[in-house]
Enzyme design. Structure first.
Site, short mmCIF file in Angstrom:
data_model
loop_
_atom_site.label_atom_id
_atom_site.label_comp_id
_atom_site.label_asym_id
_atom_site.label_seq_id
_atom_site.Cartn_x
_atom_site.Cartn_y
_atom_site.Cartn_z
N ASP A 100 3.85 -33.31 -49.99
CA ASP A 100 2.96 -32.68 -50.69
C ASP A 100 1.36 -33.09 -50.81
OD1 ASP A 100 2.42 -30.33 -52.70
OD2 ASP A 100 2.56 -31.92 -54.20
N ASP A 124 8.54 -28.27 -54.78
CA ASP A 124 9.24 -29.44 -53.85
C ASP A 124 10.61 -29.68 -53.79
OD1 ASP A 124 6.59 -30.21 -52.68
OD2 ASP A 124 6.23 -30.99 -54.76
#
Length: 228
Positions: A8, A179
């Site tokens: 990320d 996520d």
């Protein structure tokens, strides 16, 4: 041999002020397996980041809505741009604003979803999104309106296919609700210490350090283990 990595950006490669921490540059460049940058940001952002890092353009953008792997020379579109546009129009018709100003650089290059400022009312956005068959996810940085069957895991599946890898070969590092899905798909997952509850609850490991420090801690752990 280190495993492929999916990372990320916001809250993971950054400092608390949202700027990229330059200490992540060399470790990403030195990673011996494929690196996929996965983000909720629109398509140009992770592409630009990879360009400036000097790593292959392997990106999952817009929470899985857009996927590009440089060697495959193909873009996979998984999102619902018509649904996102319909939600934006209905939200504005009810008198609400997306919250990014007239230029709206947040959505200007977005192709498959919609991002709304977290300073804007959430309840009507969720209602309107549901009316159009869309889903709202709070990344901690914006409310993202997206297709309910598209997420970063969907994006990783597309990227892994382009890379001729299995998604379970990947190590994932992130910090947010968006996520969590990819954490459930990857072979091993690390939530940095500043991660929200959704990410922390499904991660295999929660690092002791936050933000980029946590990301670097995760990489050190993977190298020390030498395996998933």
């Amino acid at each position: 041999m280190v495993p492929p990595l999916v990372a990320d950006i916001d809250g993971t490669l950054t400092r608390p002020d949202k700027s990229i921490d330059p200490r992540v540059f060399d470790p990403l460049r030195a990673w011996e397996a494929p690196v996929v940058i996965a983000t909720g940001k629109s398509f140009p952002y992770p592409v630009g980041l990879c360009e400036f890092l000097g790593i292959p353009l392997n990106v999952v953008a817009e929470n899985g809505g857009c996927v590009y792997v440089e060697d495959a020379d193909e873009v996979a579109y998984n999102g619902d741009p018509e649904g996102a546009a319909a939600v934006a129009a209905a939200y504005r018709e009810e008198g609400y604003d997306l919250g990014w100003g007239a230029v709206d650089a947040v959505n200007r290059w977005r192709e498959t979803e919609l991002a709304v400022s977290r300073e804007q009312p959430l309840a009507p956005l969720e209602r309107i999104a549901a009316d159009h068959g869309m889903h709202v996810v709070d990344t901690g940085y914006a409310y993202h309106v997206k297709s309910p069957d598209v997420d970063k895991a969907t994006g990783l599946e597309s990227a892994a296919r382009f890379l001729d890898r299995d998604p379970t070969e990947f190590v994932a590092v992130g910090d947010s609700e968006n996520d969590a899905a990819v954490f459930g798909l990857a072979g091993r997952s690390y939530a940095v210490a500043n991660a929200d509850d959704a990410a922390r609850s499904v991660a295999d490991v929660v690092t002791e350090a936050s933000f980029a420090d946590g990301f670097l801690e995760a990489l050190e752990s993977v190298r020390a283990d030498g395996r998933l």
